[in-house]
Design an enzyme around this catalytic site. Structure first.
Site, PDB file in Angstrom:
ATOM      1  N   LYS A   1       0.784  -1.201   0.190  1.00  0.00           N
ATOM      2  CA  LYS A   1      -0.004   0.134  -0.063  1.00  0.00           C
ATOM      3  C   LYS A   1       0.755   1.211  -0.164  1.00  0.00           C
ATOM      4  O   LYS A   1       1.753   1.336   0.470  1.00  0.00           O
ATOM      5  CB  LYS A   1      -1.080  -0.124   1.247  1.00  0.00           C
ATOM      6  CG  LYS A   1      -1.736   1.498   1.365  1.00  0.00           C
ATOM      7  CD  LYS A   1      -2.997   1.208   2.468  1.00  0.00           C
ATOM      8  CE  LYS A   1      -2.235   1.589   3.751  1.00  0.00           C
ATOM      9  NZ  LYS A   1      -2.247   3.012   3.883  1.00  0.00           N
TER      10      LYS A   1
ATOM     11  N   ASP B   1      -3.441   4.399  -1.988  1.00  0.00           N
ATOM     12  CA  ASP B   1      -4.346   4.655  -0.917  1.00  0.00           C
ATOM     13  C   ASP B   1      -4.432   6.185  -0.819  1.00  0.00           C
ATOM     14  O   ASP B   1      -3.756   6.815   0.172  1.00  0.00           O
ATOM     15  CB  ASP B   1      -4.047   3.848   0.325  1.00  0.00           C
ATOM     16  CG  ASP B   1      -5.184   4.140   1.342  1.00  0.00           C
ATOM     17  OD1 ASP B   1      -6.420   4.486   0.890  1.00  0.00           O
ATOM     18  OD2 ASP B   1      -4.985   3.993   2.599  1.00  0.00           O
TER      19      ASP B   1
ATOM     20  N   ARG C   1       1.912  -1.891  11.116  1.00  0.00           N
ATOM     21  CA  ARG C   1       2.984  -2.016  12.351  1.00  0.00           C
ATOM     22  C   ARG C   1       3.332  -3.254  12.811  1.00  0.00           C
ATOM     23  O   ARG C   1       4.467  -3.647  13.248  1.00  0.00           O
ATOM     24  CB  ARG C   1       2.628  -1.036  13.343  1.00  0.00           C
ATOM     25  CG  ARG C   1       2.853   0.454  13.133  1.00  0.00           C
ATOM     26  CD  ARG C   1       2.220   1.515  13.942  1.00  0.00           C
ATOM     27  NE  ARG C   1       0.907   1.565  13.504  1.00  0.00           N
ATOM     28  CZ  ARG C   1       0.127   2.612  14.031  1.00  0.00           C
ATOM     29  NH1 ARG C   1       0.601   3.404  14.877  1.00  0.00           N
ATOM     30  NH2 ARG C   1      -1.078   2.640  13.652  1.00  0.00           N
TER      31      ARG C   1
ATOM     32  N   THR D   1     -10.984   3.895  10.463  1.00  0.00           N
ATOM     33  CA  THR D   1     -11.067   3.034  11.458  1.00  0.00           C
ATOM     34  C   THR D   1     -10.482   3.282  12.608  1.00  0.00           C
ATOM     35  O   THR D   1     -10.650   2.863  13.756  1.00  0.00           O
ATOM     36  CB  THR D   1     -10.181   1.544  11.229  1.00  0.00           C
ATOM     37  OG1 THR D   1      -8.903   1.827  10.737  1.00  0.00           O
ATOM     38  CG2 THR D   1     -10.777   0.762   9.908  1.00  0.00           C
TER      39      THR D   1
ATOM     40  N   LYS E   1      -7.128   8.352  -1.074  1.00  0.00           N
ATOM     41  CA  LYS E   1      -8.469   8.583  -0.482  1.00  0.00           C
ATOM     42  C   LYS E   1      -9.012   9.964  -1.101  1.00  0.00           C
ATOM     43  O   LYS E   1      -9.274  10.985  -0.387  1.00  0.00           O
ATOM     44  CB  LYS E   1      -8.392   8.876   1.233  1.00  0.00           C
ATOM     45  CG  LYS E   1      -7.910   7.484   1.812  1.00  0.00           C
ATOM     46  CD  LYS E   1      -7.985   7.566   3.167  1.00  0.00           C
ATOM     47  CE  LYS E   1      -7.728   6.267   4.048  1.00  0.00           C
ATOM     48  NZ  LYS E   1      -6.212   5.913   3.845  1.00  0.00           N
TER      49      LYS E   1
ATOM     50  N   ASP F   1     -13.372  15.191  -3.409  1.00  0.00           N
ATOM     51  CA  ASP F   1     -13.437  16.647  -3.907  1.00  0.00           C
ATOM     52  C   ASP F   1     -14.765  16.791  -4.458  1.00  0.00           C
ATOM     53  O   ASP F   1     -15.660  15.709  -4.583  1.00  0.00           O
ATOM     54  CB  ASP F   1     -12.177  17.003  -4.716  1.00  0.00           C
ATOM     55  CG  ASP F   1     -11.866  18.280  -4.599  1.00  0.00           C
ATOM     56  OD1 ASP F   1     -12.842  19.266  -4.775  1.00  0.00           O
ATOM     57  OD2 ASP F   1     -10.644  18.699  -4.383  1.00  0.00           O
TER      58      ASP F   1
END
Length: 239
Positions: free
Chosen positions: A33, A60, A216, A124, A62, A65
């Protein structure tokens, strides 16, 4: 699908050099990603490296607009030949439809396969309380994410990003062909970090997730390759 192909590892690092170092530490990872931080610092250069290494790419960014601007951004992003591309469901139906059409146009212009466009239902990191009191959304969180996913599907998008806690409901309502990409996935042995709504990898797959975004627990581990292999083994045992 091979369990290894279900895991998307984020290149959440600040520079191109850091990204290359992480790629070299995890040569077996097939799906990466690229988010806002790295893309802003390195541009398409990192995408070219990933393509040269025959990796799959989740871009990614996002997008959020007005419809015309979102369409232009999606049209440009599709030319890179990435596999997944995100936009916010809160672009609304017109914006979602414009994005779905634009990726086809952009991919056709360069002769690549168009990316799957995936709608962000709700980050999330946002809890039920924050949705109600900070964002002033009157719907319960599961109902809200379902409404966003259904709007995305009816607008021609290929799937949604959702918490694994909402995956089962979305799978039942949106069908088997609707892709569900789930961040907020944490093995039992990993810290949750800033994720509010988490499941283990096996719980997420069992709930209907197609892809798991796991950062992570792998990238911040003392031995990233061993952490990666441990999660793959857990998913293999589940399968």
């Amino acid at each position: 699908m091979n369990p290894k192909e279900k895991i998307i590892v984020p290149l959440d690092v600040p520079s191109f050099e850091d990204a290359i170092a992480l790629l070299d530490k995890l040569p077996e990872v097939t799906f990466w990603k690229v988010g806002l931080e790295l893309f802003t610092s390195s541009g398409s250069q990192i995408l070219e490296v990933l393509k040269s290494r025959e990796k799959r790419i989740f871009l990614d960014l996002k997008f959020h607009d007005i419809p015309n601007t979102v369409a232009g951004a999606c049209r440009s992003a599709a030319r890179y030949g990435v596999d997944l591309l995100t936009i916010h469901a809160t672009n609304g139906r017109d914006g979602l439809k414009a994005a779905a059409e634009a990726v086809q146009q952009g991919a056709n212009q360069t002769g690549v396969t168009p990316p799957k466009v995936i709608a962000i239902t709700l980050l999330t990191s946002i809890s039920s309380r924050q949705l109600a009191f900070d964002l002033r959304v009157p719907l319960e969180l599961p109902e809200y994410t379902l409404e966003m996913a259904l709007m995305a599907k009816s607008s021609g998008l290929d799937g949604a990003v959702c918490s694994p806690q909402e995956a089962k409901q979305l799978r039942e309502s949106c069908g088997d062909d609707f892709l569900l990409v789930c961040p907020g996935v944490r093995p039992d042995w990993a810290e949750k970090g800033d994720q509010k709504r988490t499941f283990t990898p096996t719980e997420a797959v069992k709930s209907g997730a197609n892809y798991l975004v796991i950062g992570r627990p792998i990238t911040a581990a003392k031995e990233p390759q061993l952490a990666w292999e441990k999660i793959c083994e857990e998913l293999s045992n589940f399968g």
